[in-house]
Scaffold this active site. Structure first.
Site, mmCIF file in Angstrom:
data_model
loop_
_atom_site.group_PDB
_atom_site.id
_atom_site.type_symbol
_atom_site.label_atom_id
_atom_site.label_comp_id
_atom_site.label_asym_id
_atom_site.label_seq_id
_atom_site.Cartn_x
_atom_site.Cartn_y
_atom_site.Cartn_z
ATOM 1 N N GLU A 156 0.813 -1.220 0.000
ATOM 2 C CA GLU A 156 0.000 0.000 0.000
ATOM 3 C C GLU A 156 0.852 1.278 0.000
ATOM 4 O O GLU A 156 0.892 2.027 0.978
ATOM 5 C CB GLU A 156 -0.967 -0.027 1.187
ATOM 6 N N GLU A 243 -5.015 -8.522 -0.715
ATOM 7 C CA GLU A 243 -5.511 -8.257 0.654
ATOM 8 C C GLU A 243 -6.892 -7.646 0.639
ATOM 9 O O GLU A 243 -7.164 -6.679 -0.083
ATOM 10 C CB GLU A 243 -4.555 -7.328 1.411
#
Length: 483
Positions: A156, A243
């Site tokens: 991320e 995820e």
């Protein structure tokens, strides 16, 4: 007269619409329309400590209904090479996962603090003069674990948070991939963006040099939905959803999860990875290895759709509240139907371009957890089943390479396939001998004389076997799977 004609005309149109609606409710599965290859399903052990053997069995084993059969483990690359809990524990977890047939994805949340602009593992950026050192850091972790299959550059990179993290711009990520990613000694993934943001990956895909240095495009679907990433697919990249999670373990949340997995698969992605495997929130199982309802939901896919299978074309939403995906394997085919409705649904399946005979049915619902619910006979490549309210149903379909001619007008069939402790032979014919062989051709079991129509295979370990059937006319060999 005009009124009568109007009524007749209206009724005619109404009947046509009913017919169209009825036809549209059938699921058409076309096994000639082969889509993406499946790399697997997984979860993360980040910050878990070491998994026990029982937990590893529950996660990556595939011998009982209480094991998920996961095929991917996502581990955390701690920024500190001397971090006992970070590197040592994840090496133990990776070793256990690999021993049970899984592959390993390694993701970093932050480079070492010394390599960053703020000298901190939270926030900040990787200093350009530390790019080469960061490559060495990633390589050192992969060497230490000894069994990493794919390494990510950053978890991320596009959000600012108050925990272990690092900020990257699309240009910085492009520069790193173009000038340094080729020195990473493992297959490389990028960008694992929070919302699968293509602005982080497209510049790399569109640069011929940077593109040549990466093999996987990963992303998370927080704040977005799965979509078919045609630019990555056209550039030959494997696309993984790495995820996402829901906290609640209610059947309603599990149905959202199941629908999401189906959407990811339908969007031509190669893998679906849940967030935490065992930690005490948004997890698939409890400490010790007991599966939660989300674990059984995952298992409806991961136990049966194995790495190397291919998705095939299937009617995705045949009616409101129902979604369907289908897959083709070497030994068996799989259809998964998710019914989010609060009532049962009668669903018809039409199978094209594949000869099939039997299907074993597995169901997870509010009261069921991968319950095996018998065998369905498929006649003329068509079957109808009733989907339980609020349920996930997996059909494991035996191919007709397990249905062979014995006489001019009779066939031997074995079911269920995959099988549990017993294998049944149909129809009733005069069988002289039954032999079970492994794939090397070695005879493991033999029944002589007037062999019984039911074969006890409880002593066999899970795997693929051959059944040699000798009747009064000839000999036939059929393939089956022992769960």
């Amino acid at each position: 007269m005009k009124r009568i004609l109007f009524i007749v005309h209206t009724l005619f149109i109404f009947l046509i619409l009913i017919g169209i609606t009825a036809r549209s409710q059938a699921v058409i599965v076309d096994f000639a329309q082969v889509k993406q290859e499946i790399d697997g399903f997984g979860a993360s052990s980040a910050w878990h400590g070491q998994l026990t053997n029982a937990e590893a069995d529950a996660a990556f084993g595939n011998e009982t209904i209480h094991q998920m059969g996961l095929s991917i483990l996502r581990v955390r690359i701690s920024p500190n090479s001397g971090d006992w809990a970070g590197w040592f524990d994840e090496r133990a977890n990776a070793t256990k996962a690999k021993a049970r047939g899984a592959i390993v994805l390694a993701s970093p949340w932050s480079p070492p603090a010394s390599m960053k602009t703020n000298n901190n593992t939270i926030g900040g950026e990787l200093k350009p003069d530390s790019y080469a050192a960061y490559v060495n850091h990633l390589n050192s972790f992969c060497t230490y674990l000894g069994n990493v299959d794919v390494v990510s550059i950053q978890n991320e990179p596009n959000i600012q948070v108050g925990y272990e993290s690092c900020d990257w711009s699309p240009q910085q990520l492009l520069n790193f991939c173009k000038n340094h990613a080729q020195n990473i000694n493992t297959l490389v993934m990028m960008p694992e963006a929070f919302n699968f943001d293509w602005k982080y990956s497209d510049p790399i895909l569109n640069d011929s040099t940077a593109n040549s240095h990466i093999s996987f495009v990963g992303g998370h679907i927080y704040g977005t939905r799965a979509y078919s990433y045609t630019n990555a697919i056209n550039k030959g990249k494997r696309v993984w959803m790495t995820e996402h999670y829901y906290n609640d373990d209610s059947i309603e949340e599990c149905l959202k999860m199941a629908k999401e997995i189906a959407e990811v698969m339908s969007a031509n992605m190669n893998a679906y990875i849940w967030w935490w495997l065992r930690q005490p929130s948004c997890n698939l199982m409890l400490a010790g290895g007991t599966l939660k309802k989300k674990g059984y939901t995952m298992g409806q896919f991961s136990k049966f759709i194995r790495p190397g299978y291919h998705r095939v074309d299937a009617t995705f939403q045949p009616r409101q509240g129902v979604v369907v995906v289908a897959f083709k394997g070497n030994a068996q085919n799989v259809i998964v139907a998710v019914n989010q409705n609060t009532t049962s649904v009668s669903q018809t399946f039409l199978i094209r371009n594949e000869a099939v005979a039997f299907s074993t049915r597995y169901v997870t619902s509010e009261t069921k957890s991968i319950n095996e619910e018998g065998t369905i006979t498929i006649i003329n490549n068509r079957f109808t089943d009733v989907l339980d309210p609020k349920s996930i149903t997996t059909y494991v379909i035996a191919k007709n390479n397990t249905s062979v001619s014995v006489t001019d007008n009779e066939a031997i069939r074995i079911f269920p396939n995959p099988a549990g402790n017993y294998l049944h032979i149909s129809p009733e014919i005069e069988i002289k001998t039954l032999e079970v062989l492994n794939l090397m051709g070695q005879v493991l079991m033999l029944q002589n004389g007037e062999a019984d129509q039911t074969l006890d295979i409880s002593a066999l370990t899970p795997g693929i076997y051959l059944l040699r059937v000798k009747d009064v006319y000839k000999e036939k060999i059929l393939r089956f799977i022992k769960n």
